[in-house]
Motif scaffolding. Sequence first.
Motif, PDB file in Angstrom:
ATOM      1  N   GLY A 110       2.700  54.781 -30.523  1.00  0.00           N
ATOM      2  CA  GLY A 110       3.842  54.506 -31.314  1.00  0.00           C
ATOM      3  C   GLY A 110       4.079  52.900 -31.075  1.00  0.00           C
ATOM      4  O   GLY A 110       4.414  52.351 -32.344  1.00  0.00           O
ATOM      5  N   PHE A 111       3.712  52.338 -30.240  1.00  0.00           N
ATOM      6  CA  PHE A 111       4.101  50.792 -30.065  1.00  0.00           C
ATOM      7  C   PHE A 111       2.918  50.122 -31.135  1.00  0.00           C
ATOM      8  O   PHE A 111       3.786  49.463 -31.987  1.00  0.00           O
ATOM      9  N   ASN A 112       1.961  50.441 -31.172  1.00  0.00           N
ATOM     10  CA  ASN A 112       1.065  49.766 -31.996  1.00  0.00           C
ATOM     11  C   ASN A 112       1.203  50.172 -33.544  1.00  0.00           C
ATOM     12  O   ASN A 112       1.147  49.391 -34.340  1.00  0.00           O
ATOM     13  N   SER A 113       1.725  51.259 -33.826  1.00  0.00           N
ATOM     14  CA  SER A 113       2.021  51.610 -35.122  1.00  0.00           C
ATOM     15  C   SER A 113       3.270  50.835 -35.649  1.00  0.00           C
ATOM     16  O   SER A 113       3.055  50.474 -36.644  1.00  0.00           O
ATOM     17  N   PHE A 114       4.078  50.890 -34.778  1.00  0.00           N
ATOM     18  CA  PHE A 114       5.579  49.735 -35.003  1.00  0.00           C
ATOM     19  C   PHE A 114       4.993  48.440 -35.409  1.00  0.00           C
ATOM     20  O   PHE A 114       5.353  47.726 -36.479  1.00  0.00           O
ATOM     21  N   VAL A 115       4.086  47.838 -34.636  1.00  0.00           N
ATOM     22  CA  VAL A 115       3.561  46.446 -34.742  1.00  0.00           C
ATOM     23  C   VAL A 115       2.620  46.566 -36.056  1.00  0.00           C
ATOM     24  O   VAL A 115       2.929  45.446 -36.893  1.00  0.00           O
ATOM     25  N   ILE A 116       1.928  47.437 -36.615  1.00  0.00           N
ATOM     26  CA  ILE A 116       1.422  47.545 -37.648  1.00  0.00           C
ATOM     27  C   ILE A 116       2.367  47.411 -38.957  1.00  0.00           C
ATOM     28  O   ILE A 116       2.036  46.857 -40.004  1.00  0.00           O
ATOM     29  N   LEU A 117       3.279  48.307 -38.756  1.00  0.00           N
ATOM     30  CA  LEU A 117       4.253  48.353 -39.829  1.00  0.00           C
ATOM     31  C   LEU A 117       5.104  46.867 -40.181  1.00  0.00           C
ATOM     32  O   LEU A 117       5.121  46.506 -41.198  1.00  0.00           O
ATOM     33  N   PHE A 118       5.228  46.187 -39.248  1.00  0.00           N
ATOM     34  CA  PHE A 118       5.689  44.662 -39.143  1.00  0.00           C
ATOM     35  C   PHE A 118       4.657  44.149 -39.842  1.00  0.00           C
ATOM     36  O   PHE A 118       5.039  42.971 -40.500  1.00  0.00           O
ATOM     37  N   LEU A 119       3.422  44.003 -39.463  1.00  0.00           N
ATOM     38  CA  LEU A 119       2.250  43.383 -39.807  1.00  0.00           C
ATOM     39  C   LEU A 119       2.122  43.536 -41.535  1.00  0.00           C
ATOM     40  O   LEU A 119       1.981  42.570 -42.292  1.00  0.00           O
ATOM     41  N   ALA A 120       2.422  44.936 -41.988  1.00  0.00           N
ATOM     42  CA  ALA A 120       2.413  45.222 -43.233  1.00  0.00           C
ATOM     43  C   ALA A 120       3.532  44.564 -44.157  1.00  0.00           C
ATOM     44  O   ALA A 120       3.222  44.304 -45.260  1.00  0.00           O
ATOM     45  N   MET A 127      -1.193  50.312 -43.986  1.00  0.00           N
ATOM     46  CA  MET A 127      -0.319  51.630 -43.671  1.00  0.00           C
ATOM     47  C   MET A 127      -1.105  52.744 -43.733  1.00  0.00           C
ATOM     48  O   MET A 127      -0.817  53.804 -42.881  1.00  0.00           O
ATOM     49  N   ILE A 128      -2.353  52.642 -44.449  1.00  0.00           N
ATOM     50  CA  ILE A 128      -3.282  53.867 -44.691  1.00  0.00           C
ATOM     51  C   ILE A 128      -3.851  54.108 -43.414  1.00  0.00           C
ATOM     52  O   ILE A 128      -3.892  55.063 -42.665  1.00  0.00           O
ATOM     53  N   TYR A 129      -4.366  52.932 -42.818  1.00  0.00           N
ATOM     54  CA  TYR A 129      -4.962  52.970 -41.377  1.00  0.00           C
ATOM     55  C   TYR A 129      -3.839  53.539 -40.313  1.00  0.00           C
ATOM     56  O   TYR A 129      -4.182  54.053 -39.504  1.00  0.00           O
ATOM     57  N   MET A 130      -2.905  53.096 -40.345  1.00  0.00           N
ATOM     58  CA  MET A 130      -1.904  53.477 -39.525  1.00  0.00           C
ATOM     59  C   MET A 130      -1.579  54.920 -39.519  1.00  0.00           C
ATOM     60  O   MET A 130      -1.318  55.816 -38.371  1.00  0.00           O
ATOM     61  N   SER A 160      -3.471  47.280 -28.246  1.00  0.00           N
ATOM     62  CA  SER A 160      -4.574  47.866 -28.372  1.00  0.00           C
ATOM     63  C   SER A 160      -5.291  47.874 -27.022  1.00  0.00           C
ATOM     64  O   SER A 160      -5.817  48.866 -26.517  1.00  0.00           O
ATOM     65  N   LEU A 161      -5.265  46.817 -26.205  1.00  0.00           N
ATOM     66  CA  LEU A 161      -5.962  46.465 -25.000  1.00  0.00           C
ATOM     67  C   LEU A 161      -5.358  47.535 -23.964  1.00  0.00           C
ATOM     68  O   LEU A 161      -5.936  47.954 -23.265  1.00  0.00           O
ATOM     69  N   ALA A 162      -4.057  47.487 -24.345  1.00  0.00           N
ATOM     70  CA  ALA A 162      -3.122  48.393 -23.118  1.00  0.00           C
ATOM     71  C   ALA A 162      -3.612  49.800 -23.275  1.00  0.00           C
ATOM     72  O   ALA A 162      -3.435  50.645 -22.778  1.00  0.00           O
ATOM     73  N   HIS A 163      -3.517  50.036 -24.757  1.00  0.00           N
ATOM     74  CA  HIS A 163      -3.809  51.402 -25.165  1.00  0.00           C
ATOM     75  C   HIS A 163      -5.297  51.696 -24.612  1.00  0.00           C
ATOM     76  O   HIS A 163      -5.325  52.887 -24.162  1.00  0.00           O
ATOM     77  N   LEU A 164      -6.270  51.077 -24.918  1.00  0.00           N
ATOM     78  CA  LEU A 164      -7.646  51.304 -24.177  1.00  0.00           C
ATOM     79  C   LEU A 164      -7.487  51.642 -22.491  1.00  0.00           C
ATOM     80  O   LEU A 164      -8.120  52.386 -22.026  1.00  0.00           O
TER      81      LEU A 164
END
Length: 117
Positions: free
Chosen positions: A16-26, A49-52, A109-113
């Motif tokens: 969820g966190f990474n998806s939120f950051v991707i949204l801000f990046l987009a 957004m598609i990748y998200m 993404s490192l934390a997700h890993l």
Amino acid sequence: MYEKAMAIIDHKFWMGFNSFVILFLAVNIGTIGVEIDSGLPFVIALGYMIYMSFYLSKGALWKVYALLGIGIFGALFYLLGITFKLTPPNVLPLAWTQIVLSLVLTAGSLAHLKSIR
């Protein structure tokens, strides 16, 4: 049992966190597109957004590695653009925002890993 439950919570939190950051990046990339009057950033933002949506669909390790690559590439792209004076002056604040958000995405993404292992 508790550790396994926490790993699942951590995994879902980081997704969820990474998806939120991707949204801000987009959104930031789309704003850059407005500033430089180009359609290419909008295509890139749409790709984010598609990748998200793929990233959130199912958990797979390759998606986290791709996310890590997106974060590193995004930060390097704008950092090199600023360093070699290829970034227009009216986009500099957005470029720095992109660098910071890309670094946050890389850390997420490192934390997700780490939460997967």
